[in-house]
Design a protein around this motif. Sequence first.
Motif, mmCIF file in Angstrom:
data_model
loop_
_atom_site.group_PDB
_atom_site.id
_atom_site.type_symbol
_atom_site.label_atom_id
_atom_site.label_comp_id
_atom_site.label_asym_id
_atom_site.label_seq_id
_atom_site.Cartn_x
_atom_site.Cartn_y
_atom_site.Cartn_z
ATOM 1 N N SER A 161 14.736 4.739 4.423
ATOM 2 C CA SER A 161 14.478 4.268 5.784
ATOM 3 C C SER A 161 13.419 5.167 6.404
ATOM 4 C CB SER A 161 15.766 4.300 6.615
ATOM 5 O OG SER A 161 15.513 3.871 7.942
ATOM 6 N N LEU A 162 12.211 4.634 6.563
ATOM 7 C CA LEU A 162 11.091 5.441 7.047
ATOM 8 C C LEU A 162 11.197 5.706 8.549
ATOM 9 C CD1 LEU A 162 8.079 3.879 5.102
ATOM 10 C CD2 LEU A 162 9.678 5.679 4.407
ATOM 11 N N GLU A 163 10.631 6.828 8.954
ATOM 12 C CA GLU A 163 10.682 7.230 10.359
ATOM 13 C C GLU A 163 9.277 7.359 10.936
ATOM 14 O OE1 GLU A 163 13.141 10.771 10.180
ATOM 15 O OE2 GLU A 163 14.909 9.586 10.680
ATOM 16 N N ASN A 164 8.365 6.462 10.514
ATOM 17 C CA ASN A 164 7.017 6.468 11.081
ATOM 18 C C ASN A 164 7.074 6.249 12.590
ATOM 19 O OD1 ASN A 164 6.818 6.142 8.286
ATOM 20 N ND2 ASN A 164 4.871 5.080 8.412
ATOM 21 N N SER A 165 6.069 6.737 13.295
ATOM 22 C CA SER A 165 6.028 6.551 14.745
ATOM 23 C C SER A 165 5.919 5.064 15.071
ATOM 24 C CB SER A 165 4.840 7.302 15.351
ATOM 25 O OG SER A 165 4.973 8.695 15.134
ATOM 26 N N MET A 166 6.875 4.556 15.839
ATOM 27 C CA MET A 166 6.913 3.133 16.174
ATOM 28 C C MET A 166 6.869 2.981 17.691
ATOM 29 S SD MET A 166 9.650 1.684 13.363
ATOM 30 C CE MET A 166 10.836 3.017 13.477
ATOM 31 N N ALA A 167 5.822 2.350 18.181
ATOM 32 C CA ALA A 167 5.666 2.198 19.627
ATOM 33 C C ALA A 167 6.225 0.870 20.129
ATOM 34 C CB ALA A 167 4.188 2.317 20.001
ATOM 35 N N CYS A 168 5.759 -0.241 19.559
ATOM 36 C CA CYS A 168 6.166 -1.551 20.084
ATOM 37 C C CYS A 168 7.431 -2.082 19.423
ATOM 38 C CB CYS A 168 5.037 -2.565 19.933
ATOM 39 S SG CYS A 168 4.736 -3.091 18.218
ATOM 40 N N CYS B 51 7.897 -1.012 11.391
ATOM 41 C CA CYS B 51 8.845 -1.544 12.361
ATOM 42 C C CYS B 51 9.200 -3.003 12.091
ATOM 43 C CB CYS B 51 8.299 -1.410 13.782
ATOM 44 S SG CYS B 51 6.861 -2.464 14.129
ATOM 45 N N LYS B 52 8.298 -3.728 11.450
ATOM 46 C CA LYS B 52 8.515 -5.156 11.218
ATOM 47 C C LYS B 52 8.934 -5.448 9.782
ATOM 48 C CE LYS B 52 6.234 -9.659 11.754
ATOM 49 N NZ LYS B 52 4.969 -10.334 12.118
ATOM 50 N N GLU B 53 8.241 -4.870 8.809
ATOM 51 C CA GLU B 53 8.555 -5.104 7.399
ATOM 52 C C GLU B 53 9.630 -4.140 6.896
ATOM 53 O OE1 GLU B 53 7.289 -7.687 6.073
ATOM 54 O OE2 GLU B 53 5.818 -8.071 7.650
ATOM 55 N N GLY B 54 9.827 -3.052 7.597
ATOM 56 C CA GLY B 54 10.858 -2.071 7.283
ATOM 57 C C GLY B 54 11.880 -2.050 8.407
ATOM 58 N N PRO B 55 12.404 -0.884 8.771
ATOM 59 C CA PRO B 55 11.996 0.439 8.278
ATOM 60 C C PRO B 55 12.486 0.771 6.876
ATOM 61 C CG PRO B 55 13.816 0.653 9.804
ATOM 62 C CD PRO B 55 13.439 -0.793 9.815
ATOM 63 N N VAL B 56 13.307 -0.117 6.300
ATOM 64 C CA VAL B 56 13.856 0.159 4.977
ATOM 65 C C VAL B 56 12.962 -0.449 3.897
ATOM 66 C CG1 VAL B 56 15.805 -0.175 3.419
ATOM 67 C CG2 VAL B 56 16.213 0.280 5.853
ATOM 68 N N PHE B 57 12.606 0.363 2.897
ATOM 69 C CA PHE B 57 11.796 -0.086 1.768
ATOM 70 C C PHE B 57 12.428 0.404 0.473
ATOM 71 C CE2 PHE B 57 8.744 0.085 5.241
ATOM 72 C CZ PHE B 57 7.996 -1.075 5.062
ATOM 73 N N ASN B 58 12.315 -0.404 -0.567
ATOM 74 C CA ASN B 58 12.624 0.067 -1.903
ATOM 75 C C ASN B 58 11.505 1.015 -2.329
ATOM 76 O OD1 ASN B 58 12.682 0.059 -4.991
ATOM 77 N ND2 ASN B 58 14.482 -1.183 -4.534
ATOM 78 N N ILE B 59 11.852 2.103 -2.994
ATOM 79 C CA ILE B 59 10.823 3.096 -3.338
ATOM 80 C C ILE B 59 9.767 2.525 -4.285
ATOM 81 C CG2 ILE B 59 12.324 5.073 -2.941
ATOM 82 C CD1 ILE B 59 12.688 5.261 -5.995
ATOM 83 N N LYS B 60 10.085 1.443 -4.971
ATOM 84 C CA LYS B 60 9.099 0.836 -5.862
ATOM 85 C C LYS B 60 7.926 0.245 -5.089
ATOM 86 C CE LYS B 60 12.604 -0.404 -9.300
ATOM 87 N NZ LYS B 60 13.334 -1.532 -9.942
ATOM 88 N N LYS B 61 8.126 -0.020 -3.808
ATOM 89 C CA LYS B 61 7.078 -0.619 -2.992
ATOM 90 C C LYS B 61 6.187 0.436 -2.336
ATOM 91 C CE LYS B 61 8.050 -4.403 -0.740
ATOM 92 N NZ LYS B 61 8.521 -5.400 0.277
ATOM 93 N N LEU B 62 6.614 1.683 -2.347
ATOM 94 C CA LEU B 62 5.872 2.743 -1.661
ATOM 95 C C LEU B 62 4.919 3.448 -2.626
ATOM 96 C CD1 LEU B 62 8.782 4.253 0.446
ATOM 97 C CD2 LEU B 62 7.039 2.636 1.208
ATOM 98 N N LEU B 63 3.800 3.906 -2.083
ATOM 99 C CA LEU B 63 2.795 4.580 -2.893
ATOM 100 C C LEU B 63 2.926 6.096 -2.791
ATOM 101 C CD1 LEU B 63 -0.320 2.318 -2.201
ATOM 102 C CD2 LEU B 63 1.335 2.206 -4.080
#
Length: 258
Positions: free
Chosen positions: A216-223, A243-255
Motif C-alpha cells: 500500500s503506497l503512501e505517495n503524496s495524494m492531494a485530490c 490515489c485512483k489505481e492504488g494505493p494497493v499494488f501487486n509488487i509485480k506491477k511496480l518498477l
Amino acid sequence: MRKYILDLTVTENIHVNDRYVLLKLTAPAVLPEMQPGQFAELRVDHSPSTFLRRPISINYVDREANEVWFLIQQVGEGTRQLAALQKGDTLNTVLPLGHGFSLPDKPEGNYLLVGGGVGTAPMLFLGATLKRQGFRPTFLLGARSESDLMQLDEFARLGTVHLTTEDGSKGEKGYVTQHSVLQHTTFDFIYTCGPKPMMQAVARYAAAHHTECEVSLENSMACGLGACLCCVENTTEGHLCVCKEGPVFNIKKLLWQI
C-alpha cells in the motif's frame, strides 16, 4: 465503488501516544461499504494555512457501532487540527477512495500482514476482514521503539502478533525483515504498508521466496481522485495515479529495484 461526501460525527478521540490519535466517527445513516486498503480524504477546518484535505487510511470499520476509525499521525498543521477534534465535532469526509487489498476466494493459506509505523493502520481492518473469512492472519509490526507500537490488543484478538523495534525495547531488535518468523515460516501471501524502504525490503523478501505480495503506497495524494497527478507512480502499465489505481499494488506491477 461509489464515493460519498459525508459529515461524520466524532464519537471518541483517543490519544494513543504523544504523536498519534485514534478518531472514531459515525453517521446518522448506515456507513457505506469500505474495503481494507482504501482511504478517505478528510477536510481540515479552522486552519487558515491548510487548503487541501488530508488522505488517511481506513483503520477499521465497526459495523455494530456504525463507526469508521482513522489513526492519525500529527506531522503538520492539518493533522494537528484533525487530532484536536473532540466528541460531538463534525468532520467532512470523502470515502471510500482507491482500490484496496486483494482478498482470498476461500479460507486457505498462510497470510502475513506487515506494518511499519502508521502503516500498521490499514493492517487492522485487513486482519479483521481475513478473520471473518476464516483465517488466522499473522501480523509482523515494526516501530522505532515500544512507545511507537499501537493497537496491539486489537491485533492480538485477530491473529498471531510478532514485533520488532529498532532499539530492542519490545519484541525482536531490528527491522521487520530481520524477524526470525521469516526464517522458519512459509507464507502464501504478504501484505505490507509503511515507509517505502521497509516495503521495498518486504518486496525483495517476497520476490526471493516466490511469494505473492501487495504493498500500500503512501505517495503524496492531494485530490484523491486522480485529477491533480501529485501521486503518480511509474509502473509496468505506465504512470498511474496511486490515489485512483492504488494505493494497493501487486509488487509485480511496480518498477522498484527488487
